[in-house]
Scaffold this motif. Structure first.
Motif, PDB file in Angstrom:
ATOM      1  N   SER A  57       0.837  -1.195   0.000  1.00 33.29           N
ATOM      2  CA  SER A  57       0.000   0.000   0.000  1.00 33.29           C
ATOM      3  C   SER A  57       0.874   1.247   0.000  1.00 33.29           C
ATOM      4  O   SER A  57       2.078   1.183   0.226  1.00 33.29           O
ATOM      5  CB  SER A  57      -0.952  -0.001   1.195  1.00 33.29           C
ATOM      6  OG  SER A  57      -0.242   0.059   2.405  1.00 33.29           O
ATOM      7  N   ASP A  58       0.232   2.374  -0.247  1.00 31.04           N
ATOM      8  CA  ASP A  58       0.938   3.651  -0.300  1.00 31.04           C
ATOM      9  C   ASP A  58       1.490   4.026   1.072  1.00 31.04           C
ATOM     10  O   ASP A  58       1.027   3.522   2.101  1.00 31.04           O
ATOM     11  CB  ASP A  58      -0.001   4.754  -0.792  1.00 31.04           C
ATOM     12  CG  ASP A  58      -0.503   4.510  -2.212  1.00 31.04           C
ATOM     13  OD1 ASP A  58       0.124   3.716  -2.942  1.00 31.04           O
ATOM     14  OD2 ASP A  58      -1.521   5.119  -2.581  1.00 31.04           O
ATOM     15  N   ALA A  59       2.456   4.923   1.081  1.00 29.14           N
ATOM     16  CA  ALA A  59       3.074   5.387   2.326  1.00 29.14           C
ATOM     17  C   ALA A  59       2.355   6.639   2.812  1.00 29.14           C
ATOM     18  O   ALA A  59       2.953   7.695   2.984  1.00 29.14           O
ATOM     19  CB  ALA A  59       4.556   5.654   2.101  1.00 29.14           C
ATOM     20  N   ASP A  60       1.057   6.532   2.999  1.00 38.68           N
ATOM     21  CA  ASP A  60       0.257   7.663   3.483  1.00 38.68           C
ATOM     22  C   ASP A  60      -0.739   7.170   4.533  1.00 38.68           C
ATOM     23  O   ASP A  60      -0.723   5.993   4.916  1.00 38.68           O
ATOM     24  CB  ASP A  60      -0.456   8.364   2.326  1.00 38.68           C
ATOM     25  CG  ASP A  60      -1.407   7.454   1.549  1.00 38.68           C
ATOM     26  OD1 ASP A  60      -1.671   6.316   1.994  1.00 38.68           O
ATOM     27  OD2 ASP A  60      -1.898   7.881   0.500  1.00 38.68           O
ATOM     28  N   LYS A  61      -1.597   8.061   4.992  1.00 31.97           N
ATOM     29  CA  LYS A  61      -2.556   7.727   6.048  1.00 31.97           C
ATOM     30  C   LYS A  61      -3.472   6.577   5.643  1.00 31.97           C
ATOM     31  O   LYS A  61      -3.701   5.649   6.410  1.00 31.97           O
ATOM     32  CB  LYS A  61      -3.373   8.975   6.409  1.00 31.97           C
ATOM     33  CG  LYS A  61      -4.310   8.778   7.554  1.00 31.97           C
ATOM     34  CD  LYS A  61      -5.054  10.064   7.887  1.00 31.97           C
ATOM     35  CE  LYS A  61      -6.031   9.846   9.024  1.00 31.97           C
ATOM     36  NZ  LYS A  61      -6.764  11.076   9.342  1.00 31.97           N
ATOM     37  N   GLU A  62      -4.020   6.642   4.426  1.00 28.02           N
ATOM     38  CA  GLU A  62      -4.911   5.574   3.952  1.00 28.02           C
ATOM     39  C   GLU A  62      -4.167   4.244   3.826  1.00 28.02           C
ATOM     40  O   GLU A  62      -4.712   3.190   4.141  1.00 28.02           O
ATOM     41  CB  GLU A  62      -5.563   5.952   2.617  1.00 28.02           C
ATOM     42  CG  GLU A  62      -6.713   6.922   2.751  1.00 28.02           C
ATOM     43  CD  GLU A  62      -7.819   6.417   3.660  1.00 28.02           C
ATOM     44  OE1 GLU A  62      -8.240   5.245   3.552  1.00 28.02           O
ATOM     45  OE2 GLU A  62      -8.267   7.198   4.514  1.00 28.02           O
ATOM     46  N   GLY A  63      -2.942   4.293   3.340  1.00 31.11           N
ATOM     47  CA  GLY A  63      -2.142   3.080   3.222  1.00 31.11           C
ATOM     48  C   GLY A  63      -1.898   2.425   4.571  1.00 31.11           C
ATOM     49  O   GLY A  63      -1.982   1.199   4.718  1.00 31.11           O
ATOM     50  N   ARG A  64      -1.587   3.250   5.576  1.00 28.76           N
ATOM     51  CA  ARG A  64      -1.381   2.726   6.937  1.00 28.76           C
ATOM     52  C   ARG A  64      -2.671   2.132   7.496  1.00 28.76           C
ATOM     53  O   ARG A  64      -2.655   1.104   8.184  1.00 28.76           O
ATOM     54  CB  ARG A  64      -0.843   3.816   7.849  1.00 28.76           C
ATOM     55  CG  ARG A  64       0.608   4.158   7.570  1.00 28.76           C
ATOM     56  CD  ARG A  64       1.200   5.104   8.595  1.00 28.76           C
ATOM     57  NE  ARG A  64       0.553   6.414   8.639  1.00 28.76           N
ATOM     58  CZ  ARG A  64       0.846   7.424   7.837  1.00 28.76           C
ATOM     59  NH1 ARG A  64       1.775   7.284   6.913  1.00 28.76           N
ATOM     60  NH2 ARG A  64       0.222   8.577   7.948  1.00 28.76           N
ATOM     61  N   LYS A  65      -3.784   2.757   7.189  1.00 30.74           N
ATOM     62  CA  LYS A  65      -5.091   2.274   7.649  1.00 30.74           C
ATOM     63  C   LYS A  65      -5.398   0.891   7.050  1.00 30.74           C
ATOM     64  O   LYS A  65      -5.850  -0.013   7.747  1.00 30.74           O
ATOM     65  CB  LYS A  65      -6.165   3.283   7.235  1.00 30.74           C
ATOM     66  CG  LYS A  65      -7.521   3.050   7.795  1.00 30.74           C
ATOM     67  CD  LYS A  65      -8.433   4.203   7.390  1.00 30.74           C
ATOM     68  CE  LYS A  65      -9.862   3.983   7.802  1.00 30.74           C
ATOM     69  NZ  LYS A  65     -10.726   5.071   7.346  1.00 30.74           N
ATOM     70  N   ILE A  66      -5.120   0.742   5.763  1.00 33.27           N
ATOM     71  CA  ILE A  66      -5.346  -0.539   5.081  1.00 33.27           C
ATOM     72  C   ILE A  66      -4.435  -1.618   5.661  1.00 33.27           C
ATOM     73  O   ILE A  66      -4.859  -2.737   5.927  1.00 33.27           O
ATOM     74  CB  ILE A  66      -5.155  -0.376   3.560  1.00 33.27           C
ATOM     75  CG1 ILE A  66      -6.341   0.420   2.997  1.00 33.27           C
ATOM     76  CG2 ILE A  66      -5.013  -1.729   2.865  1.00 33.27           C
ATOM     77  CD1 ILE A  66      -6.162   0.888   1.586  1.00 33.27           C
ATOM     78  N   ARG A  67      -3.164  -1.271   5.886  1.00 32.76           N
ATOM     79  CA  ARG A  67      -2.232  -2.232   6.491  1.00 32.76           C
ATOM     80  C   ARG A  67      -2.728  -2.691   7.859  1.00 32.76           C
ATOM     81  O   ARG A  67      -2.625  -3.867   8.205  1.00 32.76           O
ATOM     82  CB  ARG A  67      -0.857  -1.599   6.663  1.00 32.76           C
ATOM     83  CG  ARG A  67      -0.057  -1.567   5.425  1.00 32.76           C
ATOM     84  CD  ARG A  67       1.360  -1.114   5.736  1.00 32.76           C
ATOM     85  NE  ARG A  67       2.036  -0.786   4.513  1.00 32.76           N
ATOM     86  CZ  ARG A  67       2.505  -1.661   3.650  1.00 32.76           C
ATOM     87  NH1 ARG A  67       2.369  -2.945   3.883  1.00 32.76           N
ATOM     88  NH2 ARG A  67       3.106  -1.275   2.553  1.00 32.76           N
ATOM     89  N   LYS A  68      -3.246  -1.746   8.622  1.00 31.54           N
ATOM     90  CA  LYS A  68      -3.739  -2.061   9.968  1.00 31.54           C
ATOM     91  C   LYS A  68      -4.861  -3.098   9.901  1.00 31.54           C
ATOM     92  O   LYS A  68      -4.902  -4.036  10.687  1.00 31.54           O
ATOM     93  CB  LYS A  68      -4.219  -0.778  10.652  1.00 31.54           C
ATOM     94  CG  LYS A  68      -4.562  -0.947  12.088  1.00 31.54           C
ATOM     95  CD  LYS A  68      -4.911   0.407  12.712  1.00 31.54           C
ATOM     96  CE  LYS A  68      -5.311   0.236  14.161  1.00 31.54           C
ATOM     97  NZ  LYS A  68      -5.638   1.520  14.785  1.00 31.54           N
TER      98      LYS A  68
END
Length: 136
Positions: free
Chosen positions: A57-68
């Protein structure tokens, strides 16, 4: 139809297109379209069929949310991280993505491999994920 036991989960169509430019093996790529929720997760889980799961995923807020979400609900997945300076997977240079995916044993076009650390032909032949590229 996919003959690989690998599934790569990305955020969007741009990410998927960029990855398809460097891969030379058939890999199922699933897009989350930037959102996650219980229904989206169930939909993705239905497509997995015991495959090895990779999250890119991207290295942004949404990417971190998806990883979580995936760390919580699919802990056996492998997370691949991009350098935050690129921000989005779709904006990563092809050579960078090729090296990154190769380190996770994906087969990539060696014509895209960066010089330097992976430029040694002897070492390249011994590492998994390398295939010689041929002009079409």
């Amino acid at each position: 139809m996919y003959f690989s036991d690998k599934v790569l989960i990305v955020e969007g169509k741009t990410d998927k297109r960029r990855i398809e430019e460097v891969l030379i093996e058939p890999v199922q790529i699933i897009c989350t379209h930037g959102t996650m929720g219980v229904s989206k997760l169930d939909e993705i889980l239905d497509q997995l069929n015991g495959s090895d799961i990779y999250i890119l995923s991207d290295a942004d807020k949404e990417g971190r949310k998806i990883r979580k979400w995936f760390k919580k609900h699919l802990s056996e997945s492998t997370h691949i991280y991009i350098d935050p300076k690129f921000g989005e997977v779709g904006r990563c240079p092809r050579d960078y993505l090729a090296n990154l995916l190769m380190r996770h044993e994906f087969y990539v076009d060696t014509g895209l491999i960066m010089k330097g650390k992976f430029g040694n032909d002897e070492r390249r032949d011994k590492l998994p994920g390398y295939y010689q590229s041929y002009p079409v």
